[in-house]
Design a protein around this motif. Structure first.
Motif, PDB file in Angstrom:
ATOM      1  N   SER A 103    -101.920 115.591  30.258  1.00 21.31           N
ATOM      2  CA  SER A 103    -100.487 115.819  30.057  1.00 21.31           C
ATOM      3  C   SER A 103     -99.958 114.992  28.890  1.00 21.31           C
ATOM      4  O   SER A 103    -100.493 113.925  28.570  1.00 21.31           O
ATOM      5  CB  SER A 103     -99.714 115.473  31.325  1.00 21.31           C
ATOM      6  N   ASP A 104     -98.907 115.499  28.279  1.00 19.63           N
ATOM      7  CA  ASP A 104     -98.244 114.742  27.216  1.00 19.63           C
ATOM      8  C   ASP A 104     -97.745 113.410  27.753  1.00 19.63           C
ATOM      9  O   ASP A 104     -97.842 112.379  27.072  1.00 19.63           O
ATOM     10  CB  ASP A 104     -97.072 115.535  26.635  1.00 19.63           C
ATOM     11  N   LYS A 105     -97.228 113.396  28.970  1.00 17.06           N
ATOM     12  CA  LYS A 105     -96.705 112.173  29.574  1.00 17.06           C
ATOM     13  C   LYS A 105     -97.784 111.096  29.661  1.00 17.06           C
ATOM     14  O   LYS A 105     -97.566 109.948  29.286  1.00 17.06           O
ATOM     15  CB  LYS A 105     -96.141 112.479  30.959  1.00 17.06           C
ATOM     16  N   THR A 106     -98.961 111.474  30.168  1.00 15.65           N
ATOM     17  CA  THR A 106    -100.050 110.515  30.308  1.00 15.65           C
ATOM     18  C   THR A 106    -100.545 110.046  28.952  1.00 15.65           C
ATOM     19  O   THR A 106    -100.737 108.852  28.722  1.00 15.65           O
ATOM     20  CB  THR A 106    -101.209 111.132  31.120  1.00 15.65           C
ATOM     21  N   GLU A 108     -98.953 110.076  26.030  1.00 16.96           N
ATOM     22  CA  GLU A 108     -97.923 109.289  25.346  1.00 16.96           C
ATOM     23  C   GLU A 108     -97.770 107.905  25.964  1.00 16.96           C
ATOM     24  O   GLU A 108     -97.522 106.925  25.256  1.00 16.96           O
ATOM     25  CB  GLU A 108     -96.601 110.051  25.328  1.00 16.96           C
ATOM     26  N   ALA A 109     -97.928 107.802  27.284  1.00 20.98           N
ATOM     27  CA  ALA A 109     -97.873 106.486  27.930  1.00 20.98           C
ATOM     28  C   ALA A 109     -99.002 105.601  27.420  1.00 20.98           C
ATOM     29  O   ALA A 109     -98.786 104.428  27.096  1.00 20.98           O
ATOM     30  CB  ALA A 109     -97.950 106.635  29.446  1.00 20.98           C
ATOM     31  N   SER A 112     -98.434 104.641  23.749  1.00 23.02           N
ATOM     32  CA  SER A 112     -97.359 103.663  23.533  1.00 23.02           C
ATOM     33  C   SER A 112     -97.812 102.233  23.825  1.00 23.02           C
ATOM     34  O   SER A 112     -97.180 101.282  23.374  1.00 23.02           O
ATOM     35  CB  SER A 112     -96.140 104.014  24.395  1.00 23.02           C
TER      36      SER A 112
END
Length: 145
Positions: A103-106, A108-109, A112
């Motif tokens: 996922s983009d969320k995972t 990107e986390a 970051s």
């Protein structure tokens, strides 16, 4: 499961290529803790008893605590892992279960928290242990043998 073929004996060049992943990863800045957390968690997901046995022993030798090893399959529910480790474990799970995509969320986390080179090294480490798990499972490698 009983042991099956022994790839290093039958296809030593393929096995040597796999060891090349490990040699490369040992030359990177990945911490021993991160490498072992990746290896244990992916191996738990894949059900590779041989690799779970090997990498929990390696983690203990490197100073990992019993508490964190035992809680690894429930890492989200514990306070035992750092933000960086949590990002790495989430990425490990999604790469291992790749049919669901990363996922983009995972991603990107992780991006970051980790610099690009470290993130690339983490991804390579996840890919490598997944390949080793598949060898261990497909050939019936047994813990302690």
């Amino acid at each position: 499961m009983k042991p099956r073929i022994v790839i290093p004996k039958l296809e030593p060049e393929a096995y040597k290529a796999m060891l090349g992943f490990d040699h490369y990863l040992n030359s990177t800045g990945l911490t021993k803790t991160h490498k072992e957390l990746i290896k244990i968690r992916a191996s738990q997901i894949n059900g590779c008893a041989y690799c779970i046995d090997m990498h929990t022993k390696d983690a203990r030798k490197a100073g990992e605590t019993e508490q964190r090893i035992y809680a690894l399959n429930a890492w989200r529910e514990t306070p035992f892992f750092t933000e960086e480790e949590r990002a790495i474990l989430a990425l490990t799970e999604e790469v291992t279960l790749i049919q669901n995509h990363v996922s983009d969320k995972t991603y990107e986390a992780a991006a970051s928290i980790l610099d690009e080179h470290y993130l690339a090294q983490v991804i390579i480490a996840i890919i490598a242990i997944n390949a080793w798990n598949r060898i261990g499972i497909a050939t019936g490698m047994q813990p302690g043998l």
